[in-house]
Design an enzyme around this catalytic site. Sequence first.
Site, PDB file in Angstrom:
ATOM      1  N   ARG A 141      -7.189-106.511   6.560  1.00  0.00           N
ATOM      2  CA  ARG A 141      -6.324-108.091   5.299  1.00  0.00           C
ATOM      3  C   ARG A 141      -7.313-107.893   4.101  1.00  0.00           C
ATOM      4  O   ARG A 141      -6.742-109.052   3.061  1.00  0.00           O
ATOM      5  CB  ARG A 141      -7.094-109.786   5.746  1.00  0.00           C
ATOM      6  CG  ARG A 141      -6.263-109.913   7.304  1.00  0.00           C
ATOM      7  CD  ARG A 141      -4.811-110.292   7.009  1.00  0.00           C
ATOM      8  NE  ARG A 141      -4.073-110.481   8.787  1.00  0.00           N
ATOM      9  CZ  ARG A 141      -3.766-109.397   9.705  1.00  0.00           C
ATOM     10  NH1 ARG A 141      -4.488-107.925   9.974  1.00  0.00           N
ATOM     11  NH2 ARG A 141      -3.630-109.956  10.260  1.00  0.00           N
ATOM     12  N   GLU A 143      -0.669 -99.477  18.281  1.00  0.00           N
ATOM     13  CA  GLU A 143      -1.744-100.383  18.952  1.00  0.00           C
ATOM     14  C   GLU A 143      -1.916 -99.439  20.382  1.00  0.00           C
ATOM     15  O   GLU A 143      -0.519 -99.283  20.966  1.00  0.00           O
ATOM     16  CB  GLU A 143      -1.162-101.636  18.978  1.00  0.00           C
ATOM     17  CG  GLU A 143      -1.134-102.912  17.996  1.00  0.00           C
ATOM     18  CD  GLU A 143      -2.480-103.514  17.378  1.00  0.00           C
ATOM     19  OE1 GLU A 143      -3.462-102.946  17.526  1.00  0.00           O
ATOM     20  OE2 GLU A 143      -3.306-104.003  15.576  1.00  0.00           O
TER      21      GLU A 143
HETATM   22 ZN    ZN Z   1      -7.138-104.601  15.220  1.00  0.00          ZN
END
Ligand code: ZN
Length: 427
Positions: A258, A386
């Site tokens: 982030r 992912e």
């Molecule tokens: Zn992650």
Amino acid sequence: MVCLVLVAVAACLGAAFAGRHDIYSGYSVHHVSVQTAEHSALLHSLEESLSLDVWQHGAPDRAAVVMVAPQHRRRLLRTLDDHDVPHTTHRADVAKMLEEYDARLAAWRSSRSSRLAPFDDFPRYNDVDEYLERIALQYPDLVTLVNAGPSWEGRDIKYLKISTTNFTDASKPIYFLDATIHAREWVTTPVALYSIHRLVEDLRAQDWDLLNDVDWIILPIVNPDGYEYTHTNERLWRRTRSYRPDVNATCYGVDANRNFDVAFNTVGVSSNHCDQTYPGTEAFSEPETRYVRDIMLEHLERIQIYLNIHSHGNWVLYGFGNASIPDNGVQLFHVGAAMGAAIDARKLPIALFYRVGNSAILLYPTSGSAQDYAQSIGIPLSYTLELPGYGVQFEVPPEYINQINSETWEGIAASARLARSYYQARV
Ligand SMILES: [Zn+2]
């Protein structure tokens, strides 16, 4: 008799690891069904108010997975019940779960006759460093080792440049992949190392084009401080390990994913300095994210594809985190789908199929991610991958490492070929 011995060994190993994860004593993990936008909004509000650790964001056909501290557990479950949100307890005691996992890992390692290659295991930082140094030494015509600089705690962050033409041929695209930006996502580093292995040590006939026609940058551990900390202190640490007592004297680190300078600190972040998604005081406050940025900027003209590898959930995601789609959205989908399909073709029956799409639409809005930053500065094909969690999230059983490595390599190879064809159209 053999069984009795094995049970005794397991019990003994379990006892040896007892207490190591006491910090997670009483923490529990829950599957939460998020069928509607209201369910999702409720879970997000609870995430902040109850400091939930979201291990997996939910989708209509995939339950969210959240960890909750013992003091907030009753309130979480009662609130879900009050709003008719279905949920089940996945793990009643995370400390126990982690102790069992340690014992399983130790038993698996001791059952192996020969020393494991670092990509066959969950290697420590020093093992990875040793591997990178050895490869660079052994294949000087092909591999250049670069030290990007020290992490917050002073560990060198190194990456390999792999090229048959020493990065001098502008007609070749660059494939940049990195791993372990999130400390606890252990299985991502083996995938990065295995990719090096397949390109340098074990190049197979079908992959010659990948080495000859593409240049590679592979950074196996973006966040080495956090990664080491997961081995020594808190297995489920996600963030960096920076410490700025003038800003906050209690909590260490930020969510590196982030911390990039793209819509920084807008959505999908927490303002609480101690939360998992705290983005930091400013974009690129962390040396680790600055190194990733600098690699991108140095090679911006030629990086055609960027892959930021995470665990877990079987997703191929692309930008933007605010649900707007880049102009080349069809290409992004095309290459992402080829990657997911190539992996699916090799997956185990028990693994989930990959899903491919915009990260905000499929999962949740984010800001300041590596994926979005790369896309925003002009890298045409930028993805978050992912890897599979096999229903056990970050504690991927070591027996699956080889499988994840080899199936993911097929996805990387497929995406590299398509990325190259789009690069040729571009130059
Ligand atoms: Zn992650």
